[in-house]
Each structure stands twice: as C-alpha cells, then as structure tokens.
Design a protein around this motif. Structure first.
Motif, mmCIF file in Angstrom:
data_model
loop_
_atom_site.group_PDB
_atom_site.id
_atom_site.type_symbol
_atom_site.label_atom_id
_atom_site.label_comp_id
_atom_site.label_asym_id
_atom_site.label_seq_id
_atom_site.Cartn_x
_atom_site.Cartn_y
_atom_site.Cartn_z
ATOM 1 N N GLU A 289 44.973 0.120 49.685
ATOM 2 C CA GLU A 289 46.357 -0.196 49.308
ATOM 3 C C GLU A 289 47.331 0.218 50.415
ATOM 4 O OE1 GLU A 289 47.546 -1.261 46.152
ATOM 5 O OE2 GLU A 289 46.030 -0.709 44.683
ATOM 6 N N PHE A 290 47.126 1.421 50.944
ATOM 7 C CA PHE A 290 47.963 1.949 52.025
ATOM 8 C C PHE A 290 47.056 2.753 52.967
ATOM 9 C CE2 PHE A 290 50.533 1.845 48.143
ATOM 10 C CZ PHE A 290 51.570 1.007 48.533
ATOM 11 N N GLU A 291 47.292 2.619 54.271
ATOM 12 C CA GLU A 291 46.440 3.308 55.238
ATOM 13 C C GLU A 291 46.590 4.820 55.179
ATOM 14 O OE1 GLU A 291 44.078 2.327 57.274
ATOM 15 O OE2 GLU A 291 44.201 0.286 56.497
ATOM 16 N N ASN A 292 47.749 5.285 54.752
ATOM 17 C CA ASN A 292 48.008 6.735 54.805
ATOM 18 C C ASN A 292 48.100 7.364 53.409
ATOM 19 O OD1 ASN A 292 50.429 5.511 54.140
ATOM 20 N ND2 ASN A 292 51.680 6.946 55.343
ATOM 21 N N LEU A 293 47.431 6.739 52.431
ATOM 22 C CA LEU A 293 47.403 7.301 51.076
ATOM 23 C C LEU A 293 45.970 7.533 50.649
ATOM 24 C CD1 LEU A 293 48.794 8.042 48.344
ATOM 25 C CD2 LEU A 293 48.502 5.630 47.689
ATOM 26 N N ARG A 294 45.707 8.737 50.111
ATOM 27 C CA ARG A 294 44.402 9.061 49.535
ATOM 28 C C ARG A 294 44.604 9.559 48.119
ATOM 29 N NH1 ARG A 294 44.057 9.452 54.839
ATOM 30 N NH2 ARG A 294 42.161 8.609 55.795
ATOM 31 N N ALA A 295 43.538 9.466 47.327
ATOM 32 C CA ALA A 295 43.617 9.874 45.930
ATOM 33 C C ALA A 295 42.485 10.844 45.613
ATOM 34 C CB ALA A 295 43.543 8.659 45.007
ATOM 35 N N ALA A 296 42.729 11.730 44.659
ATOM 36 C CA ALA A 296 41.744 12.773 44.351
ATOM 37 C C ALA A 296 41.885 13.213 42.896
ATOM 38 C CB ALA A 296 41.943 13.973 45.277
ATOM 39 N N GLY A 297 40.773 13.711 42.361
ATOM 40 C CA GLY A 297 40.785 14.294 41.015
ATOM 41 C C GLY A 297 40.659 13.246 39.928
ATOM 42 N N SER A 298 41.203 13.560 38.770
ATOM 43 C CA SER A 298 40.990 12.710 37.605
ATOM 44 C C SER A 298 41.828 11.440 37.608
ATOM 45 C CB SER A 298 41.242 13.500 36.316
ATOM 46 O OG SER A 298 42.472 14.167 36.350
ATOM 47 N N VAL A 299 42.638 11.217 38.654
ATOM 48 C CA VAL A 299 43.275 9.909 38.806
ATOM 49 C C VAL A 299 42.243 8.872 39.268
ATOM 50 C CG1 VAL A 299 43.955 10.101 41.238
ATOM 51 C CG2 VAL A 299 45.403 8.801 39.644
ATOM 52 N N ASP B 245 32.948 9.501 33.929
ATOM 53 C CA ASP B 245 33.375 9.963 32.610
ATOM 54 C C ASP B 245 33.238 11.482 32.590
ATOM 55 O OD1 ASP B 245 33.752 10.599 29.963
ATOM 56 O OD2 ASP B 245 32.299 9.176 29.175
ATOM 57 N N PHE B 246 34.301 12.167 33.064
ATOM 58 C CA PHE B 246 34.161 13.609 33.278
ATOM 59 C C PHE B 246 33.940 14.417 32.005
ATOM 60 C CE2 PHE B 246 38.807 13.278 32.947
ATOM 61 C CZ PHE B 246 39.124 14.346 32.126
ATOM 62 N N PRO B 247 34.498 14.023 30.826
ATOM 63 C CA PRO B 247 34.200 14.859 29.655
ATOM 64 C C PRO B 247 32.716 14.839 29.281
ATOM 65 C CG PRO B 247 36.161 13.521 29.273
ATOM 66 C CD PRO B 247 35.506 13.002 30.522
ATOM 67 N N SER B 248 32.077 13.669 29.369
ATOM 68 C CA SER B 248 30.666 13.625 28.987
ATOM 69 C C SER B 248 29.768 14.165 30.083
ATOM 70 C CB SER B 248 30.256 12.199 28.616
ATOM 71 O OG SER B 248 30.348 11.349 29.733
ATOM 72 N N GLU B 249 30.173 14.003 31.341
ATOM 73 C CA GLU B 249 29.363 14.523 32.450
ATOM 74 C C GLU B 249 29.564 16.010 32.675
ATOM 75 O OE1 GLU B 249 30.336 12.488 36.023
ATOM 76 O OE2 GLU B 249 29.697 10.523 35.312
ATOM 77 N N LYS B 250 30.647 16.558 32.135
ATOM 78 C CA LYS B 250 31.048 17.935 32.471
ATOM 79 C C LYS B 250 31.167 18.067 33.992
ATOM 80 C CE LYS B 250 30.507 18.712 28.104
ATOM 81 N NZ LYS B 250 31.654 18.416 27.234
ATOM 82 N N SER B 251 32.026 17.219 34.573
ATOM 83 C CA SER B 251 32.164 17.196 36.028
ATOM 84 C C SER B 251 33.620 17.253 36.485
ATOM 85 C CB SER B 251 31.522 15.914 36.586
ATOM 86 O OG SER B 251 32.188 14.760 36.079
ATOM 87 N N GLY B 252 34.554 17.453 35.562
ATOM 88 C CA GLY B 252 35.965 17.322 35.905
ATOM 89 C C GLY B 252 36.429 18.267 36.992
ATOM 90 N N SER B 253 36.133 19.545 36.851
ATOM 91 C CA SER B 253 36.616 20.514 37.837
ATOM 92 C C SER B 253 35.979 20.283 39.194
ATOM 93 C CB SER B 253 36.305 21.948 37.369
ATOM 94 O OG SER B 253 36.861 22.197 36.118
ATOM 95 N N GLY B 254 34.678 20.005 39.199
ATOM 96 C CA GLY B 254 33.972 19.792 40.462
ATOM 97 C C GLY B 254 34.490 18.575 41.198
ATOM 98 N N VAL B 255 34.717 17.464 40.487
ATOM 99 C CA VAL B 255 35.246 16.268 41.130
ATOM 100 C C VAL B 255 36.639 16.554 41.699
ATOM 101 C CG1 VAL B 255 36.160 13.963 40.672
ATOM 102 C CG2 VAL B 255 33.873 14.572 39.879
ATOM 103 N N SER B 256 37.454 17.275 40.941
ATOM 104 C CA SER B 256 38.801 17.594 41.437
ATOM 105 C C SER B 256 38.736 18.415 42.721
ATOM 106 C CB SER B 256 39.590 18.353 40.362
ATOM 107 O OG SER B 256 39.906 17.496 39.292
#
Length: 425
Positions: A384-394, A399-410
């Motif tokens: 979308e943009f060359e200078n934009l990155r995204a991270a975490g639960s966005v 499916d972080f609640p079922s994987e129990k991976s939310g904190s680690g992915v963030s």
C-alpha cells in the motif's frame, strides 16, 4: 510545523512497544503515539508464543519448532523464525527478573484462574512456583469477596487435567473486610504496605493475618496459589513473607481483567522505553493521513481538538485488532481506520461467523495482509505504501485466541517491523 522523527509508531500495546525498541536499536530517532490505554492491562500478563497449531493440535511442546511449520501468510511466517527469537531476547532483556521461561524453548503449563492449564513461553516470576509441569501438592486460596476466582472449582478443574499431585481449594475472608471495595489494586496496596487490619477484636499486619487464615487449610501442601493480587510495588517481598510464614512456596494465579500482572508488565515496558530514549505521546488519536508518491508523508494527531502533524521517514501501524479497534467493521464491511489498508473479508456478512460460539469463525482471522517486509498489501498484493509497516493483532491470517499466539505475534512482528523501519532510515 510538524513534529519530526525518523520512525513513528502508531499504537501503544505490546506490538507498538516492540516496534519502537526494534527501530531504536537500529539507531533511529523514534516516537510512539497512542490513543487508548493498552490492552495489556486487560491481559493475563502471560507471553504466549504458540500454544496450539492452526489445526487445533496441542498443546504445543516446542513453539519454535511448530512455528517453522506454519502456512504462508501467517504473521510468524512473514516475520521469520529469527525475528521471533530476536524479539523474545529483547523481551527478556527488557523485563529482566520479572519474567521466567527463557531457560528453555519449550512451553510451560501455567494454571489459569479457571483451573485450565495454558501453554506459554514466558510467565511472570510470581507465577513460576505454580507451573503445572512442576510437581508439588497445591492449595488454591480464594477470597469470598473476589467471586471471579473460585479456588475449589479451580482445584477440581486442574485435577481433572490429570496432574500427578494433589490439588485442593479453600475460600477465606480476606483480613480487613474488603467486601465494599474488593478491587484488585485495593488488595495489592494493603499487602504492599502491610497495613494494620482489624481481626477478632484486635489489629495486626495484613500479611500476618492472611497467613494465619491460610494456615488452617495448609495441611501439608507444598505450594499455595493466590489470585494475582499479592502486592504491586513490593510484590516479591509480599510473596517471600507469606511463603516464610506458611512454610510453602507461594505463587500467583494469572487472572482476567483488570490484571495486575498486565499492569506490572505495561509499567515495566513503558519504563524501558523511557530508559532507552523513545519519545511517547498518549491519548492522541491519528485523525488524518497525507501521502505523496506512494508513501506516507505525514499524519495528523488530535490533541483535544487541536490538530498536530507528525512527520517521519518510516511509519509502523500497531493499533490492534477487532478488540482494540485497530480493525473495525460496519454493515458495509471490514476496514482499517487509520490508513484505510485493505482487509480481505467475505462480502456476505453471514459468512463472517459460524453458528456455534466455539466454531472456526472467519472474523477471527480478519486483518491486514503483509509481505515479508511487513508492508500492508492491497487487493492486488502490492504494498500500500513503501514506508508503512504493520505489526501485532492488526495483522490478518491467524486466529490468536485459539492458537494462544497473540503476545508472541505482537512481539515478533513488532520487533521485526521496527528493525526494518529503522534500517531504512
């Protein structure tokens, strides 16, 4: 005139903090702006890396091994295993002795306030003596004014998981009668200060009074688990004194919101940002974005009705998922509200969810798709943009609640996004 930095991180949760640290470590001048309070204070304080696979297999013994098998598009696959390890190292450095679990790649099994056991990679030091994978007859102690923790039920549920030791539960009245003010912080501050409380027509320090009431139930148990209210500023001192008086190990059971371990973690990580020199602005939403030549030029924050522009070379979006409103929806569709990044989703709203509460709901994986540099992708898979990155639960694709991976992915995607952004400055 705009406030200028090298890297601007938008979002003040775990992913935003990790991104700010990652960019700072690349030598960038970093600012973090956030609107609402972090969801960390509503979380258990556990750092889950990967407890179950996307197929539901688990609990996972070694999350690092399992991460290598995740499908293309999963946030861990996008960030890469090296980023996961680097992020966990950063977390260990930032939290120091507050957290345990770094001695092994394997998950620990931590008892929850409902008596389940949760596979997790890092856990507060206050919970360490109670991990289910360590043996020792266990007594859970609850307070009658704290209905969210039913100690006998938690003990029965833990026993039903097949742990090879005795588990029992007792509910007592907390000394000092807090029925009219049974807040987590009220318990913690009383124990922090070791205030005098009235007991049976006399007064005594609250830690002594609490130990005396628990002794009636100790009956040879090796360890005693309390809801996570055992102090805030002097938590280690409180646990040590109770353990000494009871002749047993003492641990805290992570609780739901409001979460004292979550508050402690949030305090420590913001303290760490301050120590390394990251600038932080809180309470200010981003309300406008200006772009030029395929890049974000600057964003505009709302400071109680006054528009304040922020300009940076690199931007990181870490505003959270559906719960944190980093991803939002209405009758027309699902969208990302700050940069209007593409969020794939079925056109028919009835395809967003299944009938059963615990079914495999499509909405659980709603979020922004990214390339391997964590840049949000449009519907044609172009950044979308060359200078934009995204991270975490966005981010979407998991499916972080079922994987129990939310904190680690963030942590992993935040730290990786920060490093990439800092490296481009």
């Amino acid at each position: 005139m705009a406030i200028e930095d090298d890297v601007l991180v938008i979002g003040g949760g775990l992913a935003g903090i990790a991104a700010a640290v990652g960019a700072h470590e690349q030598g960038a001048r970093v600012r973090l702006v956030s609107h609402k309070q972090s969801t960390m204070r509503q979380a258990s304080g556990l750092i889950d890396l990967l407890g179950y696979t996307p197929n539901g297999d688990g609990p996972v013994v070694d999350p690092f091994e399992a991460i290598e098998e995740l499908p293309e598009g999963h946030p861990y696959e996008r960030a890469g295993l090296d980023a996961v390890r680097a992020a966990m190292d950063m977390f260990d450095d930032a939290t120091g002795e507050m957290y345990a679990g770094s001695h092994t790649d394997k998950n620990a099994l931590v008892p929850t306030h409902g008596g389940a056991i949760k596979p997790t990679a890092r856990y507060p030091d206050s919970a360490a003596p109670g991990i289910a994978s360590a043996h020792g007859d266990t007594l859970f102690v609850g307070f009658d004014s704290m209905i969210e923790f039913d100690a006998p039920v938690a003990a029965d549920h833990l026993a039903a998981t097949g742990v090879p030791y005795e588990t029992d539960g007792a509910t007592i009245e907390f000394p000092g009668n807090l029925r009219d003010d049974a807040k987590v912080t009220r318990f913690a501050h009383l124990l922090d200060r070791d205030d005098e409380v009235a007991v049976d027509g006399t007064t005594m320090p609250v830690r002594t009074a609490l130990a005396e009431r628990v002794k009636e139930h100790i009956d040879g148990h090796d360890r005693v688990g309390f809801p996570a209210v055992l102090g805030d500023d002097n938590a280690a001192e409180v646990r040590a004194e109770l353990a000494d008086k009871l002749g047993a190990s003492v641990f805290e059971v992570p609780m739901g919101p409001p979460s004292l371990p979550g508050l402690r973690l949030e305090d420590r990580l913001y303290e760490y940002l301050h120590e390394i020199g990251v600038r932080v602005s809180t309470g200010n939403p981003i309300v406008d974005v200006e772009q030029a030549n395929g890049e974000i030029d600057r964003v505009v924050g709302d400071h109680t009705g006054r528009e304040v522009p922020y300009k940076a070379q690199q931007y990181i979006l870490a505003t959270g998922g559906l719960v944190g409103k980093g991803i939002d929806s209405d009758r027309e569709g699902v969208y990302e509200p700050v940069f209007d990044c593409h969020v794939p989703h079925p056109a028919d709203r009835y395809d967003w969810f299944e009938d059963g509460a615990f079914d495999d709901h499509e909405f659980a994986r709603f979020g922004v798709p990214v390339d391997t540099e964590l840049r949000p992708l449009d519907a044609d898979n172009v950044p979308e943009f060359e200078n934009l990155r995204a991270a975490g639960s966005v981010l979407g694709g998991y499916d972080f609640p079922s994987e129990k991976s939310g904190s680690g992915v963030s942590l992993a995607t935040g730290y990786a996004a920060g490093e990439l952004a800092g490296d481009r400055v």
